[in-house]
Design an enzyme around this catalytic site. Structure first.
Site, PDB file in Angstrom:
ATOM      1  N   GLY A  78      56.142  -4.343  90.601  1.00 34.81           N
ATOM      2  CA  GLY A  78      55.146  -3.782  91.500  1.00 34.81           C
ATOM      3  C   GLY A  78      54.141  -4.784  92.028  1.00 34.81           C
ATOM      4  O   GLY A  78      53.108  -4.392  92.563  1.00 34.81           O
ATOM      5  N   GLY A  79      54.415  -6.082  91.856  1.00 35.41           N
ATOM      6  CA  GLY A  79      53.480  -7.112  92.292  1.00 35.41           C
ATOM      7  C   GLY A  79      52.856  -7.866  91.140  1.00 35.41           C
ATOM      8  O   GLY A  79      51.858  -8.578  91.309  1.00 35.41           O
ATOM      9  N   THR A  80      53.442  -7.729  89.967  1.00 35.12           N
ATOM     10  CA  THR A  80      52.892  -8.301  88.738  1.00 35.12           C
ATOM     11  C   THR A  80      52.717  -9.814  88.809  1.00 35.12           C
ATOM     12  O   THR A  80      51.641 -10.342  88.503  1.00 35.12           O
ATOM     13  CB  THR A  80      53.809  -7.968  87.545  1.00 35.12           C
ATOM     14  OG1 THR A  80      54.112  -6.573  87.545  1.00 35.12           O
ATOM     15  CG2 THR A  80      53.160  -8.356  86.228  1.00 35.12           C
ATOM     16  N   HIS A 142      52.091  -3.175  81.432  1.00 36.18           N
ATOM     17  CA  HIS A 142      52.730  -2.174  82.297  1.00 36.18           C
ATOM     18  C   HIS A 142      52.374  -0.767  81.827  1.00 36.18           C
ATOM     19  O   HIS A 142      52.915   0.215  82.329  1.00 36.18           O
ATOM     20  CB  HIS A 142      54.257  -2.339  82.264  1.00 36.18           C
ATOM     21  CG  HIS A 142      54.764  -3.554  82.992  1.00 36.18           C
ATOM     22  ND1 HIS A 142      54.267  -3.943  84.211  1.00 36.18           N
ATOM     23  CD2 HIS A 142      55.736  -4.444  82.662  1.00 36.18           C
ATOM     24  CE1 HIS A 142      54.918  -5.035  84.610  1.00 36.18           C
ATOM     25  NE2 HIS A 142      55.809  -5.351  83.695  1.00 36.18           N
ATOM     26  N   ARG A 167      52.818  -0.977  94.366  1.00 37.06           N
ATOM     27  CA  ARG A 167      53.683  -1.276  95.503  1.00 37.06           C
ATOM     28  C   ARG A 167      54.425   0.005  95.861  1.00 37.06           C
ATOM     29  O   ARG A 167      54.739   0.804  94.973  1.00 37.06           O
ATOM     30  CB  ARG A 167      54.668  -2.371  95.085  1.00 37.06           C
ATOM     31  CG  ARG A 167      55.485  -3.003  96.195  1.00 37.06           C
ATOM     32  CD  ARG A 167      56.368  -4.081  95.592  1.00 37.06           C
ATOM     33  NE  ARG A 167      57.086  -4.863  96.595  1.00 37.06           N
ATOM     34  CZ  ARG A 167      57.974  -5.808  96.298  1.00 37.06           C
ATOM     35  NH1 ARG A 167      58.239  -6.091  95.036  1.00 37.06           N
ATOM     36  NH2 ARG A 167      58.583  -6.464  97.271  1.00 37.06           N
ATOM     37  N   TYR A 233      49.832  -3.759  96.928  1.00 40.47           N
ATOM     38  CA  TYR A 233      50.593  -4.967  97.249  1.00 40.47           C
ATOM     39  C   TYR A 233      50.645  -5.176  98.766  1.00 40.47           C
ATOM     40  O   TYR A 233      50.458  -6.291  99.259  1.00 40.47           O
ATOM     41  CB  TYR A 233      52.010  -4.811  96.684  1.00 40.47           C
ATOM     42  CG  TYR A 233      52.922  -5.999  96.879  1.00 40.47           C
ATOM     43  CD1 TYR A 233      52.973  -7.015  95.941  1.00 40.47           C
ATOM     44  CD2 TYR A 233      53.756  -6.079  97.995  1.00 40.47           C
ATOM     45  CE1 TYR A 233      53.827  -8.101  96.106  1.00 40.47           C
ATOM     46  CE2 TYR A 233      54.610  -7.155  98.174  1.00 40.47           C
ATOM     47  CZ  TYR A 233      54.649  -8.163  97.220  1.00 40.47           C
ATOM     48  OH  TYR A 233      55.494  -9.231  97.397  1.00 40.47           O
ATOM     49  N   ARG A 299      61.809 -13.426  94.227  1.00 42.45           N
ATOM     50  CA  ARG A 299      62.866 -13.112  95.183  1.00 42.45           C
ATOM     51  C   ARG A 299      62.273 -13.179  96.577  1.00 42.45           C
ATOM     52  O   ARG A 299      61.787 -14.202  96.994  1.00 42.45           O
ATOM     53  CB  ARG A 299      63.496 -11.748  94.865  1.00 42.45           C
ATOM     54  CG  ARG A 299      64.921 -11.583  95.415  1.00 42.45           C
ATOM     55  CD  ARG A 299      65.508 -10.242  94.999  1.00 42.45           C
ATOM     56  NE  ARG A 299      64.876  -9.119  95.645  1.00 42.45           N
ATOM     57  CZ  ARG A 299      65.198  -8.657  96.845  1.00 42.45           C
ATOM     58  NH1 ARG A 299      66.175  -9.229  97.539  1.00 42.45           N
ATOM     59  NH2 ARG A 299      64.565  -7.623  97.372  1.00 42.45           N
TER      60      ARG A 299
END
Length: 334
Positions: A78-80, A142, A167, A233, A299
């Site tokens: 989620g943008g960690t 998390h 996100r 995000y 990624r």
């Protein structure tokens, strides 16, 4: 599927660190299988693998943050990684201003600089020694906010700062799909993709349901603006400078006028950019302390990549579920 026999399985998905007491608890919990067949168990509304649940219980029992500590929270994918990089760089910017070439982000993975509470620290040791961490300590989790509060509200000090990044569900899902493929070093079938999609729709995923996780931090940020910051995000992508300054202000280390004029915000954004971090040697070939290859965490990082993977009907289903589940909360995803 036997989690203990999977060679590439990370520790948090296994079941070899579970106490007898927790095994007894697990036997009484609602159970399900993830899309690959690994067992998930629902504890107080959230889904966990056995080792993760054990670590979460240990965090709740033993972790007592100091008021100076910072906790970065998110759902997996989620943008960690980006939030860890930005927060570390913002908080520690004075230390490396004179020697930027020595900045730790150039030689260490963000996940090694900002350790996970339950996935790393409390998975390795039921009561880890946190006394040697320099202040302010930045942790990551998390966990659902309600779950985290069982530890933080028992602390004798005043509340610590919690920053949550979320996100959109469609990109979170697609990023999670690629992550699992890289993690298990396989190229999973379309059938597996659809199974994972169905699981997301039902909320049966690690730390899920998605909407419960997101809404817990959203409500927390509305109720306690001083100590809980909610970030999207997509907003960081659209307005990076604005959001980084917002982050710094929340963490009580606002950028000075001189810093802004000298380009300090832009330097941090450049240092923490996906293109920069993903091309560093440590993130191309290294392995993090939790035993996962560093390159797995980098990624595309794009907004809207889901369009390359989801059918229009899948996208519509996700949108309808999230809209229904978050209706009335004031939280809206475009």
């Amino acid at each position: 599927m036997d989690a203990s026999q999977e060679p590439h399985l990370p520790n948090y998905m296994k079941d070899d660190k579970v106490s007898q007491e927790t095994k007894k608890l697990i036997s009484s919990l609602p159970a399900a299988k993830d899309f690959m067949g690994y067992g998930l168990y629902n504890y107080k509304g959230c889904w966990y693998y056995p080792n993760t649940l054990q670590a979460v219980l240990d965090v709740q029992k033993h972790f007592r943050p100091r008021s100076t500590d910072i906790i970065l929270a998110s759902l997996p994918k989620g943008g960690t990684t980006w939030l860890k990089s930005l927060a570390f760089a913002v908080v520690n910017r004075e230390k490396y201003r004179e020697n930027p070439q020595l900045h730790p982000l150039l030689s260490q993975n963000p996940h090694d600089l900002v350790p996970f509470l339950e996935i790393e620290l409390y998975t390795k040791n039921q009561i880890p020694d946190l006394s040697n961490f320099p202040s302010p300590v930045i942790f990551s989790t998390h966990m659902h906010l309600n779950t985290l509060h069982e530890a933080t509200t028992k602390s004798s000090s005043s509340p610590c700062k919690i920053v949550y990044v979320c996100r959109g569900i469609k990109d979170t899902f697609v990023s999670g799909w690629h992550y699992r493929n890289m993690l298990h070093r396989t190229n999973m079938s379309q059938d597996a993709f659809e199974l994972m999609f169905d699981a997301y729709c039902k909320g049966i995923l690690l730390y899920g349901p998605y909407w419960e996780h997101v809404s817990s931090y959203w409500k927390g940020s509305l109720e306690d603006k001083e100590n809980v910051l909610f970030m999207k995000y997509e907003d960081i992508i659209m307005e990076p400078s604005v959001q980084v300054k917002r982050l710094a202000e929340f963490l009580n280390c606002s950028f000075t006028k001189e810093e802004e004029e000298s380009g300090s915000v832009e330097e941090i954004l450049k240092l923490c950019s996906l293109s920069n971090l993903s091309n560093l040697e440590v993130n191309k070939k290294g392995t993090t302390r939790i035993g996962i290859d560093s390159n797995v965490f980098f990624r595309k990082g794009e907004v809207g990549d889901w369009k390359n993977h989801l059918t229009p009907q899948m996208a519509k289903t996700f949108d309808e579920i999230v809209e229904y589940r978050l209706r009335g909360s004031g939280l809206i995803f475009q």
